[in-house]
Design a protein around this motif. Sequence first.
Motif, PDB file in Angstrom:
ATOM      1  N   ALA A  85       0.962  -1.354   0.035  1.00  0.00           N
ATOM      2  CA  ALA A  85       0.118   0.101  -0.045  1.00  0.00           C
ATOM      3  C   ALA A  85       0.912   1.201   0.079  1.00  0.00           C
ATOM      4  O   ALA A  85       0.383   2.481  -0.114  1.00  0.00           O
ATOM      5  CB  ALA A  85      -0.818  -0.021   1.303  1.00  0.00           C
ATOM      6  N   ALA A 119      -5.702   2.501   2.010  1.00  0.00           N
ATOM      7  CA  ALA A 119      -4.745   1.471   1.908  1.00  0.00           C
ATOM      8  C   ALA A 119      -5.391   0.207   1.480  1.00  0.00           C
ATOM      9  O   ALA A 119      -4.765  -0.364   0.498  1.00  0.00           O
ATOM     10  CB  ALA A 119      -4.011   1.342   3.418  1.00  0.00           C
ATOM     11  N   ALA A 122      -5.812   0.820  -2.165  1.00  0.00           N
ATOM     12  CA  ALA A 122      -4.489   0.852  -2.944  1.00  0.00           C
ATOM     13  C   ALA A 122      -4.061  -0.535  -3.103  1.00  0.00           C
ATOM     14  O   ALA A 122      -3.501  -1.027  -3.977  1.00  0.00           O
ATOM     15  CB  ALA A 122      -3.349   1.580  -2.079  1.00  0.00           C
ATOM     16  N   TYR A 123      -4.293  -1.376  -1.988  1.00  0.00           N
ATOM     17  CA  TYR A 123      -3.785  -2.960  -2.129  1.00  0.00           C
ATOM     18  C   TYR A 123      -4.758  -3.629  -3.378  1.00  0.00           C
ATOM     19  O   TYR A 123      -4.129  -4.462  -4.096  1.00  0.00           O
ATOM     20  CB  TYR A 123      -4.257  -3.528  -0.802  1.00  0.00           C
ATOM     21  N   THR A 249      -2.389  -4.690   1.255  1.00  0.00           N
ATOM     22  CA  THR A 249      -2.783  -3.766   0.599  1.00  0.00           C
ATOM     23  C   THR A 249      -1.961  -3.211  -0.545  1.00  0.00           C
ATOM     24  O   THR A 249      -0.737  -3.917  -0.607  1.00  0.00           O
ATOM     25  CB  THR A 249      -3.163  -2.436   1.448  1.00  0.00           C
TER      26      THR A 249
END
Length: 445
Positions: A85, A119, A122-123, A249
């Motif tokens: 992330a 996060a 984003a992951y 993430t």
Amino acid sequence: MHNMRKMTLKRIGALLLAGMLLLCGTIPETKTDIRAEAFENSDYTDDYGEFLYSIGRTESGNSYAAESGQFLGYWQMGNAALQEAGFLDSSGNWTELAAAFGITSRETFLTSEAGQDYAVLAYHKRVYHYAKYMGVDSYIGSNVNGVNMNFAGMIVAAHALGVGGLKKLIETGTSGNSSNDSVALLYMENYGVYNIEDTIKGEMPPVPEAATTTTTTTTAAATTTTTTTTTTITTTTTTSTTAASTTSTIAASSSTTPETSTATSALEELKPPAYIKVKPQYDVCETGEILEIYIESDSAEKYEIKILMPGGKTAEYKLSGTMIGVVMPVIGICEIQVKGINDAGSASAESVYVSVKEKVIVNEENIGDSNNDGSVNITDATIILRYYSCLAAGVSMNHEGGFNRYYADANGDGSLDLTDAGLVLKYYSQRAAGFEPNWSDLLSQ
């Protein structure tokens, strides 16, 4: 006599039904049970908010403050996930991207809802990137062990197995870990109902202005600004490893399209392992018991394992796979150290600890007594079901109130599952019906 037997059967049936209803409470909710507004951040044009809420229910009970060892927050993100992330660097330090959300420690991460929301998105974007890179997205629409995999199912199954593990499951029928396979397929079936492509393929939301270091990249399509915080997690060009972990993430979104990004060339370059995760089968075991130790990494090809035991004793092993069974011979706290190695270098995992106790003697009087209170009843079955569901979800069960897994293992096969819960319910229902059951007869049926 006939009527009495009929009533007895009805009571047994009712008790078994009650047990099944308890079990159903551990199954993840499907789309029809969830409202988008139930999730704190529902500003999505598709079902992504509902998708996150459903995963969070299984991972943490929908709690941003949840923690289990290294796994943190609403989606139980581990170190590897946070690196992906862009919230942790390869040394485990919190990055400028994390600081933009006020996150400088695990404690502040657990209190930052906005940071965790960013996060996990984003992951999932990073998972999609790896899925495209490794060709896993080409299997969307395919039947995987009896479950149809669509886009959301692919993302959430990779959340449980990693992209490499999912690819192996698709192509060979197993990732090498049947328990994780079951979780991934359950996730795929229950969470694949959501439409999340627009959010996953779209732009990341803006980062708070506290993010200090930025760069501007111009492409043929547009000019965008992104943080320079990047992840060092990489995969090799083989399909046997993956950069996505069970609870990871993704990094901040790239300012270029996958075709123009430099990420592909970075992925193709072998680097030392950036993360290694070690998960023992149990955190408490008996002397003489074989303890299975599972290891996950982004690019390690082999492992060196050292177990430090009380009294200065050590045991060392070399492993080329991802699981080893080790006999634990000494009572006390044992430390498990693992180093992952590839041709580019090595890295060490965070130590994990296992408590080894004296072998428990299980006899007719305590079989099925999960909470060790001297009686076998529905509470014991419920505890087994809760343990099983926590194990399937990859989280630790709260043992408050008493729990003895050796007593709970009704059929003595070394694992706790639905069979054990069913045997406990059967034993209890027969006693409630006025019979005098014994475990020898039940186990022989």
